[in-house]
Design an enzyme around this catalytic site. Structure first.
Site, PDB file in Angstrom:
ATOM      1  N   TYR A 144      66.879  49.848  25.477  1.00 19.78           N
ATOM      2  CA  TYR A 144      65.947  49.941  24.353  1.00 19.78           C
ATOM      3  C   TYR A 144      65.028  51.125  24.575  1.00 19.78           C
ATOM      4  CZ  TYR A 144      62.143  48.756  21.108  1.00 19.78           C
ATOM      5  OH  TYR A 144      61.194  48.796  20.120  1.00 19.78           O
ATOM      6  N   ASP A 239      64.059  56.932  30.671  1.00 16.05           N
ATOM      7  CA  ASP A 239      63.034  56.207  29.922  1.00 16.05           C
ATOM      8  C   ASP A 239      62.482  55.121  30.849  1.00 16.05           C
ATOM      9  OD1 ASP A 239      61.425  54.748  28.280  1.00 16.05           O
ATOM     10  OD2 ASP A 239      62.966  54.267  26.794  1.00 16.05           O
ATOM     11  N   LYS A 267      53.487  51.353  28.589  1.00 19.21           N
ATOM     12  CA  LYS A 267      53.118  50.038  29.136  1.00 19.21           C
ATOM     13  C   LYS A 267      52.044  50.097  30.239  1.00 19.21           C
ATOM     14  CE  LYS A 267      56.990  47.635  27.166  1.00 19.21           C
ATOM     15  NZ  LYS A 267      58.262  48.212  26.839  1.00 19.21           N
TER      16      LYS A 267
HETATM   17  C1  LIG Z   1      58.682  49.008  25.549  1.00 22.13           C
HETATM   18  C2  LIG Z   1      59.643  50.121  25.646  1.00 22.13           C
HETATM   19  C3  LIG Z   1      59.669  51.180  24.731  1.00 22.13           C
HETATM   20  C4  LIG Z   1      58.781  51.190  23.503  1.00 22.13           C
HETATM   21  O1  LIG Z   1      57.432  51.208  23.831  1.00 22.13           O
HETATM   22  P1  LIG Z   1      56.358  50.747  22.733  1.00 22.13           P
HETATM   23  O2  LIG Z   1      55.049  50.986  23.401  1.00 22.13           O
HETATM   24  O3  LIG Z   1      56.647  49.319  22.453  1.00 22.13           O
HETATM   25  O4  LIG Z   1      56.559  51.612  21.541  1.00 22.13           O
HETATM   26  C5  LIG Z   1      60.534  52.227  24.940  1.00 22.13           C
HETATM   27  N1  LIG Z   1      61.353  52.242  26.003  1.00 22.13           N
HETATM   28  C6  LIG Z   1      61.371  51.248  26.902  1.00 22.13           C
HETATM   29  C7  LIG Z   1      62.271  51.338  28.073  1.00 22.13           C
HETATM   30  C8  LIG Z   1      60.526  50.151  26.745  1.00 22.13           C
HETATM   31  O5  LIG Z   1      60.576  49.158  27.636  1.00 22.13           O
END
Ligand SMILES: *Cc1c(COP(=O)(O)O)cnc(C)c1O
Length: 430
Positions: A144, A239, A267
């Site tokens: 994701y 990511d 995060k």
């Molecule tokens: C949570 C997450 C996102 C998106 O971050 P948001 O702050 O919710 O927009 C993108 N990549 C990864 C790996 C994530 O865990």
């Protein structure tokens, strides 16, 4: 357990927000029942509107590595906001957080702060496209990367495919720039590079995929991605929005000792306030506006209050043994849960890395790709989730989500949690 107040709040929320929520997974659709409306949190515990208390393993989906309302983070926020909440002009706090990060992370040289993980990834993709002057990107099924258009794409059928949109509203033409392959599959990646020679701007992966189960990759696989990207002048993006600052201060790059070209964070970096970030070498980052011609901006980027919260939280993460202690706690919890396992023929396992854990009803010893997850096994998670709530344990409301141990969890929490698991699993596996 009383739920009246949460239920009433949810009824009201449904009038205001689609599905009653401002982010879909909060709606409890995959576990059933009413989402709990949270009133407050302190340390490892949260309280809902009806006054029920829970030991929390969701941690706002990862950001709260110190737990809720950590005194140092709260103090930093208060002190900063007294002097104003946003200026739209540079502040010293941005330098301070950047210095804290860059002096402890050898994989990036320059960064840009944004306001969410989605924004970080979206900007990183644009940077990769601008830098390479190519349009296509390659992503993996089961990772994701937030909700920007090019990334809301899931695999079609076949080894190498342009995906299908995983959301209405994403134009077909966008999908045609996103190649989707399975995790842990070298043949598919090689084939994609052969088929789309000199067209792939970047390969993006969650190096520790933790948004669709916990799909731990082999180091050799990540190294293979590094090598094939280098050979093809394609940028490799890690990511690390979920695992950055979670399994070590240098995240997955440091853990696997693999140097990606661009890294995204989010995060944990904001101490519970909205912050995202992307970083790369000074050379790659020089393409970002106003130095270069890849445009990216933000009214609230580098927000001082959020910077202060991030500084306070990351300062704690840098203390000796911080990550080691978290990992030990996580292992303690997992072993305790396993010692309470009911005798049952339904397979069960807990996968973990650092302080991230994933509950899976599977007999597999390793699960490395989304295709290996048995959707049918989620029925056990639904019962487990409900029974754990009844016993004062709060997990994210989906069996595809991971749990997080935070600094504030103490031995008493972990022992209570394991006992509750024993009882809840007994019911779930009946
Ligand atoms: C949570 C997450 C996102 C998106 O971050 P948001 O702050 O919710 O927009 C993108 N990549 C990864 C790996 C994530 O865990």
């Amino acid at each position: 357990m009383k739920r009246e107040k949460s239920e009433a709040l949810f009824e009201k929320a449904k009038k205001y927000f689609p599905g009653g929520v401002n982010s879909p997974v909060r709606a409890f659709r995959s576990v059933g029942g009413t989402p709990l409306f949270i009133q407050k949190g302190k340390g490892s515990h949260i309280w809902d509107a009806d006054g029920n208390e829970f030991i929390d393993y969701c941690g706002s989906w990862g950001p709260l590595i110190l737990g809720h309302a950590n005194a140092k983070v709260v103090d930093a926020i208060k002190k900063t906001v007294e002097n104003g909440s946003s200026f739209g002009a540079p502040t010293a706090l941005e330098n301070e957080l950047a210095e804290l990060i860059l002096s402890n992370n050898k994989y990036i040289q320059k960064i840009r702060f944004v306001s969410s993980g989605t924004e970080a990834v979206m900007s990183a993709i644009r940077l990769a496209r601008g830098y390479t002057k190519r349009n296509k990107i390659l992503k993996f099924e089961g990772c994701y990367h937030g909700h920007s258009d090019s990334l809301l794409v899931k695999a079609g059928s076949g080894l190498v495919t342009f995906g299908n949109t995983s959301s209405a509203g994403v134009p077909e033409s966008f999908v045609n720039e996103t190649i989707v392959v399975s995790l842990n599959n070298e043949v598919a990646v090689k084939q994609a590079f052969a088929e789309f020679k000199d067209q792939i701007a970047c390969v993006i992966i969650e190096p520790i995929p933790a948004n669709n189960g916990l799909l731990l990759q082999r180091k050799e696989y990540l190294q293979f991605l590094r090598d094939i990207c280098t050979e093809n002048k394609t940028l490799l993006i890690f990511d690390e929005v979920i695992n950055g600052f979670r399994i070590g201060f240098e995240g997955a790059a440091g853990y696997y000792k693999i140097h990606p070209d661009i890294i995204t964070y989010g995060k944990i970096i904001g101490g519970g306030l909205p912050v995202g970030m992307y970083g790369a070498s000074a050379e790659i980052m020089s393409n970002i506006s106003p130095e270069g011609n890849v445009y990216q901006a933000g009214t609230l980027s580098g927000n001082p209050v959020a910077m202060a919260a991030g500084i306070a939280q990351l300062t704690e993460c840098l203390k000796p043994n911080f990550y080691q202690d978290l990992e030990e706690k996580t292992q303690f919890l997992i072993e305790k849960i396993k010692s309470h396992l009911p005798s049952s023929i339904i397979p069960f396992n807990i996968f973990s890395i650092g302080s991230i854990f994933w509950i899976a009803f599977t007999d597999k010893e390793v699960v490395r790709s989304a295709e290996e997850i048995d959707a049918d096994s989620m029925k056990y998670f639904r019962v487990l989730h409900k029974e754990l709530l009844e016993r004062g344990i709060y997990l994210g409301p989906s069996g595809y989500e991971v749990g997080f141990v935070c600094e504030a969890h103490n031995e008493d929490d972990l022992v209570k949690t394991a006992k509750a698991f024993g009882e809840a699993l007994e019911i779930a596996m009946k």
